[in-house]
Each structure stands twice: as C-alpha cells, then as structure tokens.
Design a protein around this motif. Sequence first.
Motif, PDB file in Angstrom:
ATOM      1  N   ALA A  88       0.869  -1.175   0.000  1.00 36.19           N
ATOM      2  CA  ALA A  88       0.000   0.000   0.000  1.00 36.19           C
ATOM      3  C   ALA A  88       0.906   1.225   0.000  1.00 36.19           C
ATOM      4  N   PHE A  89       0.390   2.332  -0.483  1.00 36.19           N
ATOM      5  CA  PHE A  89       1.170   3.557  -0.618  1.00 36.19           C
ATOM      6  C   PHE A  89       0.455   4.669   0.131  1.00 36.19           C
ATOM      7  N   LEU A  90       1.194   5.316   1.038  1.00 34.36           N
ATOM      8  CA  LEU A  90       0.592   6.312   1.922  1.00 34.36           C
ATOM      9  C   LEU A  90       1.036   7.718   1.549  1.00 34.36           C
ATOM     10  N   ARG A  91       0.050   8.600   1.428  1.00 33.83           N
ATOM     11  CA  ARG A  91       0.328  10.019   1.219  1.00 33.83           C
ATOM     12  C   ARG A  91       0.235  10.743   2.556  1.00 33.83           C
ATOM     13  N   ARG A  92       1.018  11.792   2.716  1.00 28.16           N
ATOM     14  CA  ARG A  92       0.908  12.606   3.934  1.00 28.16           C
ATOM     15  C   ARG A  92      -0.449  13.287   4.002  1.00 28.16           C
ATOM     16  N   LEU A  93      -0.960  13.688   2.842  1.00 25.98           N
ATOM     17  CA  LEU A  93      -2.272  14.321   2.734  1.00 25.98           C
ATOM     18  C   LEU A  93      -3.058  13.625   1.627  1.00 25.98           C
ATOM     19  N   PRO A  94      -4.379  13.591   1.735  1.00 22.43           N
ATOM     20  CA  PRO A  94      -5.161  12.974   0.657  1.00 22.43           C
ATOM     21  C   PRO A  94      -4.903  13.668  -0.679  1.00 22.43           C
ATOM     22  N   LYS A  95      -4.957  12.898  -1.733  1.00 21.30           N
ATOM     23  CA  LYS A  95      -4.816  13.447  -3.078  1.00 21.30           C
ATOM     24  C   LYS A  95      -5.920  14.479  -3.303  1.00 21.30           C
ATOM     25  N   ARG A  96      -5.579  15.576  -3.962  1.00 25.69           N
ATOM     26  CA  ARG A  96      -6.529  16.690  -4.109  1.00 25.69           C
ATOM     27  C   ARG A  96      -7.456  16.537  -5.301  1.00 25.69           C
ATOM     28  N   HIS A  97      -7.278  15.470  -6.080  1.00 21.89           N
ATOM     29  CA  HIS A  97      -8.157  15.239  -7.228  1.00 21.89           C
ATOM     30  C   HIS A  97      -8.372  13.736  -7.379  1.00 21.89           C
ATOM     31  N   GLY A  98      -9.113  13.353  -8.403  1.00 19.27           N
ATOM     32  CA  GLY A  98      -9.376  11.935  -8.624  1.00 19.27           C
ATOM     33  C   GLY A  98     -10.155  11.337  -7.462  1.00 19.27           C
ATOM     34  N   ALA A  99      -9.675  10.207  -6.945  1.00 25.32           N
ATOM     35  CA  ALA A  99     -10.362   9.515  -5.859  1.00 25.32           C
ATOM     36  C   ALA A  99     -10.103  10.158  -4.494  1.00 25.32           C
ATOM     37  N   ARG A 100      -9.161  11.096  -4.436  1.00 31.07           N
ATOM     38  CA  ARG A 100      -8.838  11.843  -3.209  1.00 31.07           C
ATOM     39  C   ARG A 100      -8.434  10.923  -2.048  1.00 31.07           C
ATOM     40  N   ARG A 101      -7.680   9.906  -2.382  1.00 29.02           N
ATOM     41  CA  ARG A 101      -7.255   8.928  -1.375  1.00 29.02           C
ATOM     42  C   ARG A 101      -5.963   9.352  -0.683  1.00 29.02           C
ATOM     43  N   GLN A 102      -5.833   8.875   0.538  1.00 24.25           N
ATOM     44  CA  GLN A 102      -4.579   9.008   1.272  1.00 24.25           C
ATOM     45  C   GLN A 102      -3.843   7.674   1.286  1.00 24.25           C
ATOM     46  N   VAL A 103      -4.596   6.581   1.134  1.00 24.41           N
ATOM     47  CA  VAL A 103      -4.029   5.241   1.053  1.00 24.41           C
ATOM     48  C   VAL A 103      -4.365   4.682  -0.321  1.00 24.41           C
ATOM     49  N   GLU A 104      -3.339   4.301  -1.070  1.00 22.38           N
ATOM     50  CA  GLU A 104      -3.532   3.687  -2.385  1.00 22.38           C
ATOM     51  C   GLU A 104      -3.140   2.226  -2.291  1.00 22.38           C
TER      52      GLU A 104
END
Length: 182
Positions: A88-104
């Motif tokens: 899994a891939f973790l962002r510090r902040l949710p993505k601001r577009h698309g699915a707006r996920r923080q965990v991919e």
Amino acid sequence: MTVATAGHLAVRIATVACVSGSFELPDGRVLDSYFDEYQLAADPHLLHDVVDAMAGLIPKGAEVLAGVELGGIPLVVALSAVTGLPAAFLRRLPKRHGARRQVEGPTVEGRRVVLVDDVVRSGGQLLAMVQMLRVAGAPVADALCVLERPLGGRLLLSQHGVTLRPLLTEDDLPGGTSRAVS
C-alpha cells in the motif's frame, strides 16, 4: 544476516547513501550529515540487498506493507516483490483530485499493516501514518526502516504501541553517529 554481512551492507549503505553536509530537519535542527534514500533506491544491487535483509524484519502475521511517501515507496515496492505481501502507498495528505485517497493499493481495514520508511528520526511522520491507518481500521503495531537516527523516534512510536524495527542504526555505520548542530 550474519554480523559480517551486516557490516558489509552498512559500509555499502554509508558509501552510497550517507552524505556529509548541512541538512535541516523539519523541526529546525541541523545535522552534519544525512541519509539520501534516493541514492540507495537508485542503486538496484544495493536496493535488492537492503530489502532482502529487511524482509527478515517483517513480523509473522503481517498482511500488508505500507510505504510512506516518498522515501518508503521504492522500499515497499521492492519488499513486496521479495516477500509476496501486497504493498500500500501512503500520502501525507489525501490526493486533491481523482479519488482523493490518502491510502492507495489494497484495502487495509482489518488487516495487519507494517509501515515501511527509509529513515526514522523523531518519529512524527510515522506516528501520523499510524494514526491515519488506525482510523482507517488497520491495526498497526510495527514499522520498518533502513536507518534509525537517535532523535526520539523509537520512544515516540513505542509510546503509541508501535515497535520500530530498523535494519541499521547510526552506530552501525562506519564513522558512527552524526551530530545535531543546532
């Protein structure tokens, strides 16, 4: 991993990825050297040997490996390939577009997730990821890293029920630890 093998790997990591020079931490402290995870990740032979060694640190029962952006991503991809565990891939902040996920990647809810990062200093970034994953329903109790710097991360994570499993500490590197300059 034998002591001789660990020592050889520490020398290789220090040669490729430990850089002398002024490096400012997010809290304003300045170190006289830093760990350049991109140099490690760019060396396919070293990356392979590092993740082979890190695979032995993964606790039994782990179900998902989660890499913290950006330094943990190449490590978690390589560890996933070596172990067969999903990444899994973790962002510090949710993505601001698309699915707006923080965990991919795969679902983490209810699955035993092990965090993966390049270097742990104060532990603040990993703790934020632990808290985010726990809110998402993932029981997180372990974190892996290539290098642990003695700046309080182990203690902070321990206080929140997370065991830090570093491949190396600064004392394992040739030349020992770096100093905080300010």
